[in-house]
Scaffold this active site. Structure first.
Site, PDB file in Angstrom:
ATOM      1  N   SER A 248       0.897  -1.193   0.087  1.00 21.22           N
ATOM      2  CA  SER A 248      -0.170   0.056  -0.052  1.00 21.22           C
ATOM      3  C   SER A 248       0.768   1.344   0.090  1.00 21.22           C
ATOM      4  O   SER A 248       1.992   1.120   0.258  1.00 21.22           O
ATOM      5  CB  SER A 248      -0.963   0.118   1.320  1.00 21.22           C
ATOM      6  OG  SER A 248       0.041   0.214   2.433  1.00 21.22           O
ATOM      7  N   ARG A 250       0.423   3.746   1.765  1.00 21.02           N
ATOM      8  CA  ARG A 250       0.671   3.996   3.309  1.00 21.02           C
ATOM      9  C   ARG A 250       1.972   3.345   3.870  1.00 21.02           C
ATOM     10  O   ARG A 250       2.921   4.108   4.457  1.00 21.02           O
ATOM     11  CB  ARG A 250      -0.625   3.614   4.184  1.00 21.02           C
ATOM     12  CG  ARG A 250      -0.507   4.106   5.665  1.00 21.02           C
ATOM     13  CD  ARG A 250      -1.835   3.882   6.185  1.00 21.02           C
ATOM     14  NE  ARG A 250      -2.190   2.353   6.158  1.00 21.02           N
ATOM     15  CZ  ARG A 250      -1.821   1.455   7.075  1.00 21.02           C
ATOM     16  NH1 ARG A 250      -1.232   1.982   8.289  1.00 21.02           N
ATOM     17  NH2 ARG A 250      -2.072   0.268   7.230  1.00 21.02           N
ATOM     18  N   GLY A 252       4.412   2.162   1.898  1.00 17.80           N
ATOM     19  CA  GLY A 252       5.554   2.716   1.194  1.00 17.80           C
ATOM     20  C   GLY A 252       6.138   4.091   1.740  1.00 17.80           C
ATOM     21  O   GLY A 252       7.307   3.943   1.717  1.00 17.80           O
ATOM     22  N   GLU A 269       6.796  -0.141  -5.122  1.00 15.22           N
ATOM     23  CA  GLU A 269       5.869  -0.568  -6.406  1.00 15.22           C
ATOM     24  C   GLU A 269       4.479  -0.489  -5.138  1.00 15.22           C
ATOM     25  O   GLU A 269       4.194  -1.255  -4.608  1.00 15.22           O
ATOM     26  CB  GLU A 269       6.007  -1.996  -6.795  1.00 15.22           C
ATOM     27  CG  GLU A 269       5.521  -1.959  -7.988  1.00 15.22           C
ATOM     28  CD  GLU A 269       4.256  -2.878  -7.978  1.00 15.22           C
ATOM     29  OE1 GLU A 269       3.185  -2.193  -8.050  1.00 15.22           O
ATOM     30  OE2 GLU A 269       4.428  -4.173  -7.948  1.00 15.22           O
ATOM     31  N   CYS A 303      -2.206  -4.539  -8.158  1.00 16.92           N
ATOM     32  CA  CYS A 303      -2.289  -3.227  -8.022  1.00 16.92           C
ATOM     33  C   CYS A 303      -2.484  -2.442  -9.476  1.00 16.92           C
ATOM     34  O   CYS A 303      -2.741  -1.300  -9.756  1.00 16.92           O
ATOM     35  CB  CYS A 303      -0.706  -2.827  -7.707  1.00 16.92           C
ATOM     36  SG  CYS A 303       0.316  -3.840  -8.323  1.00 16.92           S
TER      37      CYS A 303
HETATM   38  C1  UN1 Z   1       0.925  -6.653  -8.520  1.00 20.61           C
HETATM   39  O1  UN1 Z   1      -0.244  -6.635  -8.781  1.00 20.61           O
HETATM   40  O2  UN1 Z   1       1.478  -6.221  -7.659  1.00 20.61           O
HETATM   41  O3  UN1 Z   1       0.779  -6.674 -14.545  1.00 20.61           O
HETATM   42  C2  UN1 Z   1       1.725  -7.009  -9.900  1.00 20.61           C
HETATM   43  C3  UN1 Z   1       0.314  -7.447 -13.831  1.00 20.61           C
HETATM   44  C4  UN1 Z   1       1.059  -8.457 -13.117  1.00 20.61           C
HETATM   45  C5  UN1 Z   1       1.807  -8.028 -11.930  1.00 20.61           C
HETATM   46  C6  UN1 Z   1       1.088  -7.535 -10.929  1.00 20.61           C
HETATM   47  N1  UN1 Z   1       2.024  -9.009 -14.189  1.00 20.61           N
HETATM   48  O4  UN1 Z   1      -0.934  -7.650 -13.603  1.00 20.61           O
END
Ligand code: UN1
Length: 518
Positions: A248, A250, A252, A269, A303
């Site tokens: 998250s 937060r 990070g 990330e 993410c």
């Molecule tokens: C993530 O959600 O932390 O591009 C990584 C994507 C995957 C990696 C996601 N190859 O959805």
């Protein structure tokens, strides 16, 4: 819809991966120990206890850091292509364990079995990439302003790399980091998410075999386990020159501040709030597949998940109805049953956040087109299965500005020209992934231009998720600015040194400075 609780023999998977009912959660590569508290890993699939793991204490952590630091003194001297050979052997082991590890990922984390296998494939892919890269850690050569001088740069290993990973990609994100770090000559200390500790133990058991079978130094791949307090030990530790953290915003921000205070490096990330723009020239069928997979794949817990669909007014009703129809076809249930599209979300806290978000959408004036809700009854006993929801909203709503790690898709209308849609797409604090659906070259190129998407990833006629390992992965703004995986992301795992060599018999100074003695 009810399905069998598990459509495979979990005991056999655990046996193959060396997972016991109670596991030592700290490892220096070969040796395993732990003196901390025992914590449980429950499956969101059926709510059952899978196994227990001992957390890492401060004393355990010291032992790990000593082993890692010691291993580095040797590992940095191993030629990079030989380190690549170790990664190649690791990739081979992953191929052998793909089925078992993919099933464990699916069972402990809850993503569909196809996505569990996909995650292990992503590990194999990054190993292959790293093997090739181990012969390509190039620096540049440049011309010196001084005669008979040579100037070039080279990359050296950094040291102990810390890796903090999240539950949603419990194995692949570690592999992205560790495969690159190893070929770069670094050693790694990994803290997996406390929600998916068994995936961490399983990976460590696999790399342990590679270390033992090839007489590699203990300490090149270490595992620690526990909650944020263990992460804080890493953030504060000046023996870790680079800390890579996924999770998250937060988390990070806290990691970044602590590591920056000791002038260490971070690779972050963090959260995304990813949008697909749908222009009047979009292919409707591709749009729907891209948007639905982006929004409900991994139950909205990537993410890179698609959170916002920004649709031109001329397409809006068509897209809305096609989406609602598509959502009605979704099968939600046991992710190990390959007939299902959507599995559970990670735990009940996450379910509570999902429900709060839906309430907040309504409170701000949004309209729920697919209202969502928690599923109950046979097959849903874990309480973690939710109905993917769609809401009509305004981009400016406070709740739309936030990332909720659940399958909620926001539908936003734009009027007029593409720059209006781009302004909405960029009008959030996060900057990970973005996409445009269009068959119009001018629109596509504008979206990719300096006036277009401000994200680290910008796609045309592809959804926001599912990036390949060959590209650099990461995002801008509150996503943290880091880049992992492909392209030249390896450079962050090394220190750059500029070398100037004088092979003349005099000592001319740069910038033409005169400094004569006598
Ligand atoms: C993530 O959600 O932390 O591009 C990584 C994507 C995957 C990696 C996601 N190859 O959805």
């Amino acid at each position: 819809m009810a399905t069998a609780p598990t459509s495979f023999d979990i005991q056999q998977v655990l046996f193959q991966l060396g997972i016991k009912p109670v596991n030592l959660g700290t490892s220096t590569g070969i040796e395993r120990f732990s003196t901390g508290e025992l914590f449980d890993s429950y499956s969101p699939v059926n709510g059952q206890l899978i196994a227990k793991v001992y957390a890492t204490t401060a004393a355990d952590y010291e032992q790990v850091m000593e082993a890692a630091t010691e291993a580095f003194t040797f590992f940095r001297t191993v030629p990079a292509p030989k380190r690549g050979e170790m990664v190649r052997l690791f990739g081979d082991k992953l191929r052998k364990n793909k089925e078992a590890l993919g099933k464990l990922v699916s069972y402990e984390m809850g993503k569909s079995l196809q996505e569990g296998y996909g995650e292990v494939q992503e590990m194999i892919d990054i190993c292959d990439f790293a093997v090739g890269l181990s012969r390509q850690l190039h620096g540049l050569t440049m011309h010196s302003e001084r005669p008979s001088h040579r100037m070039y740069e080279q990359y050296h290993p950094l040291g102990v790399v810390g890796i903090i990973s999240a539950f949603n990609f419990p194995v692949a994100v570690w592999a992205w980091n560790t495969a690159l770090a190893w070929i770069c000559g670094d050693v790694c200390v990994w803290k997996p998410s406390e929600k998916t500790p068994l995936c961490g133990v399983a990976c460590q058991n696999i790399i342990r075999e590679v270390i033992q079978e090839n007489d590699l130094p203990e300490g090149i791949s270490c595992l620690i386990n526990g909650d944020y307090k263990v992460g804080e030990m890493m953030s504060q530790d000046s023996r870790i020159p680079l800390l890579s953290a996924t999770g998250s915003t937060r988390m990070g921000k806290s990691v970044a501040q602590t590591v920056a205070a000791r002038l260490g490096k971070t690779l972050l990330e963090l959260g995304g709030n990813n949008a697909i723009i749908v222009t009047p020239e979009a292919d409707l069928k591709m749009t729907i597949i891209g948007a639905v997979f982006g929004a409900v794949g991994t139950a909205g817990q990537r993410c890179t998940s698609t959170r916002r669909l920004i649709v031109h007014e001329s397409m809006y009703d068509k897209v809305k109805h096609a989406l609602i129809d598509a959502y009605k076809q979704l099968r939600i249930g046991n992710p190990l049953d390959e007939n299902n599209h959507v599995g559970p979300i990670i735990d009940k806290d996450s379910v509570a956040q999902y429900l709060q978000t839906l309430d907040a959408v309504v409170a701000e004036g949004g309209k729920l087109l697919i209202p969502g809700g928690v599923l109950s009854g046979e097959g849903y006993e874990s309480g973690c299965y939710v109905q993917p929801a769609i809401a009509e909203v305004e981009n400016a709503y406070a709740i739309v500005q936030k990332e909720t790690f659940a399958p909620i898709l926001y539908l936003i209308k734009y009027n007029g020209d593409l720059p209006n849609a781009i302004a909405l797409q960029n009008g959030v604090v996060q900057g990970l992934s973005s996409a445009i659906m269009t068959n119009n070259l001018r629109e596509a190129e504008l979206f990719l231009s300096t006036l277009g998407s401000d994200c680290g990833i910008a796609n045309v006629n592809i959804g926001t998720s599912g990036a390949e390992i060959g590209g650099a992965f990461g995002g801008e703004k509150e996503t943290g600015g880091g880049r992992e995986s492909g392209s030249d992301a390896w450079k962050v795992y090394m220190r750059r040194q500029t070398n100037t060599i004088n092979y003349s018999s005099s000592l001319p100074l740069a910038q033409g400075i005169k400094f004569d003695l006598n």
